[in-house]
Design an enzyme around this catalytic site. Structure first.
Site, PDB file in Angstrom:
ATOM      1  N   GLY A  12    -168.215  21.540  13.256  1.00 12.62           N
ATOM      2  CA  GLY A  12    -168.896  21.384  13.076  1.00 12.62           C
ATOM      3  C   GLY A  12    -169.532  21.432  11.822  1.00 12.62           C
ATOM      4  N   ARG A  73    -161.214  18.683  12.495  1.00 10.43           N
ATOM      5  CA  ARG A  73    -160.971  18.928  13.983  1.00 10.43           C
ATOM      6  C   ARG A  73    -159.856  18.960  14.070  1.00 10.43           C
ATOM      7  NH1 ARG A  73    -167.075  17.001  14.482  1.00 10.43           N
ATOM      8  NH2 ARG A  73    -167.669  19.093  15.468  1.00 10.43           N
ATOM      9  N   ASP A 104    -167.956  27.370  18.691  1.00 12.53           N
ATOM     10  CA  ASP A 104    -166.962  28.121  19.928  1.00 12.53           C
ATOM     11  C   ASP A 104    -165.856  27.144  20.081  1.00 12.53           C
ATOM     12  OD1 ASP A 104    -167.943  25.509  20.440  1.00 12.53           O
ATOM     13  OD2 ASP A 104    -168.308  25.909  23.148  1.00 12.53           O
ATOM     14  N   THR A 127    -172.851  27.468  13.472  1.00 14.33           N
ATOM     15  CA  THR A 127    -173.091  26.982  14.654  1.00 14.33           C
ATOM     16  C   THR A 127    -174.618  27.023  14.580  1.00 14.33           C
ATOM     17  OG1 THR A 127    -173.209  25.712  16.789  1.00 14.33           O
ATOM     18  CG2 THR A 127    -172.852  28.106  16.268  1.00 14.33           C
ATOM     19  N   ASP A 129    -176.285  25.030  16.760  1.00 23.23           N
ATOM     20  CA  ASP A 129    -177.154  25.373  18.823  1.00 23.23           C
ATOM     21  C   ASP A 129    -176.959  26.514  18.810  1.00 23.23           C
ATOM     22  OD1 ASP A 129    -176.140  22.206  18.761  1.00 23.23           O
ATOM     23  OD2 ASP A 129    -174.099  23.010  19.265  1.00 23.23           O
ATOM     24  N   ASP A 131    -175.578  28.476  20.288  1.00 25.35           N
ATOM     25  CA  ASP A 131    -175.244  28.882  22.019  1.00 25.35           C
ATOM     26  C   ASP A 131    -173.783  29.031  22.191  1.00 25.35           C
ATOM     27  OD1 ASP A 131    -173.100  27.888  20.254  1.00 25.35           O
ATOM     28  OD2 ASP A 131    -172.931  25.963  21.576  1.00 25.35           O
ATOM     29  N   ARG A 173    -175.935  19.473  23.460  1.00 19.68           N
ATOM     30  CA  ARG A 173    -175.940  18.856  24.141  1.00 19.68           C
ATOM     31  C   ARG A 173    -176.062  19.923  25.600  1.00 19.68           C
ATOM     32  NH1 ARG A 173    -170.819  17.496  21.351  1.00 19.68           N
ATOM     33  NH2 ARG A 173    -172.117  15.474  19.943  1.00 19.68           N
TER      34      ARG A 173
END
Ligand code: ADP
Length: 321
Positions: A12, A73, A104, A127, A129, A131, A173
């Protein structure tokens, strides 16, 4: 000391990836090391979509969102044979080290690659996120949080005018960092994250009382996608409270936009740190910041250990709501 390295963005996209790419390219050249770009992540690596870069290749990109290198991807790279083919593509071009900028999944790929193949690989956490374990910053997370806060401000205006409940579903998510930080900065009444249990009946009772006692003209709820669907939540809340409720899903707008000052500066600093480390022989680590200090986290730890939300932020969210 390595003589020729490559840089790629993967998974992403996130605002600031270009600033990181620019720093990698210019640091390498400044250190007398040749640098190549790989287009479209691991997919491009397997296709041999690799080109020489110079200082001018990264002109006029620090302010741009997305990634000039492109991202994609690749299923093939998830296989050992795919990664062996990727190594041959790099080896045939004399590339001895690789900087992977991604989330990740991309760092998982980087870790497998560096374990299986005789090549040095370092990672930069790209990212929105935020995360990744072992760090409290990832490239793009600050810009995305600012985008969400801007949306919250706008929702607040219209929710207030109509005395509505406004729900905003944001990305995340399995990690609620974006919802938590932007909900805190935007002054949301409720912040729902996947890491924490919430009681929807209790929430509806509280909201009903807030309105009954005229304590609130409107209520703002931020929900991370991993904590539930904003639209479904809106239907339930409207049914239970009888108060006009509107849900919005911010979606991919969160990924775009010109990177914030923080994302530009950190992406530049991390790009330089990662490149200098890579060319001096470091491998298998990802570079970032934690509590303001530089950290280099083992790639294996970064991808296997689960990041938790900071307790003081969760506490603040409850106190201030
Ligand atoms: P992100 O990096 O944003 O988390 P993805 O999870 O889609 O995005 O990962 C990007 C790419 O990284 C995948 O398309 C794949 O090529 C590679 N990748 C992801 N997981 C692995 C894995 N376990 N092993 C090897 N490569 C992986």
């Amino acid at each position: 000391m390595l003589k020729r390295i490559a840089v790629m963005t993967s998974g992403g996209d996130s605002p600031g990836m270009n600033a990181a790419t620019r720093a990698v390219v210019r640091t390498a050249i400044h250190s007398g090391v040749e640098v190549c770009g790989i287009r479209n992540g691991y997919k491009g690596m397997l296709e041999g979509d690799i080109f020489d870069m110079n200082t001018r290749s990264v002109s006029d990109i620090i302010q741009r969102g997305g990634t000039i290198l492109g991202t994609a991807r690749s299923k093939e790279f998830q296989t050992e044979e795919g990664r062996a083919k990727g190594y041959e593509m790099l080896k045939s071009r004399g590339i001895e080290g690789l900087v992977v900028i991604g989330g990740d999944g991309s760092l998982r790929g980087a870790q497998a690659f560096s374990e299986e193949q005789p090549i040095s690989v370092v990672g930069l956490p790209g990212t929105i996120d935020n995360d990744i374990w072992g760090m409290d910053y990832t490239i793009g997370s600050d810009t995305a949080a600012n985008t969400i806060v801007d949306a919250i401000n706008k929702l607040r205006d219209t929710a207030s005018a109509h005395q509505r409940i406004a729900i905003l579903e944001v990305m995340g998510r399995s990690c609620g960092w974006l919802a938590l930080i932007s909900g805190l900065a935007g002054g949301a009444e409720y912040i729902l994250v996947p890491e924490e249990h919430y009681d929807i009946d209790q929430m509806c009772d509280e909201i009903t009382q807030m309105y009954a006692q005229s304590r609130h003209r409107y209520v703002l709820i931020i929900v991370a996608e991993g904590a539930g669907s904003g639209v479904e939540l809106g239907d339930i809340i409207q049914m239970k409270t009888g108060i006009d409720t509107r849900a919005s899903v911010l979606g991919h707008i969160q990924r775009g936009g010109s990177p914030s000052v923080q994302d530009r500066v950190y992406a530049s600093l991390l790009g330089e740190e990662a490149t200098l480390a890579l060319i001096s022989g470091v491998s298998n680590v990802v570079f970032s910041r934690n509590n303001g200090s530089p950290v280099s986290v083992n790639l294996h730890d970064a991808i296997t250990r689960k990041k938790t939300l900071k307790a003081e932020l969760l506490h603040m969210a409850k106190v201030l709501s």
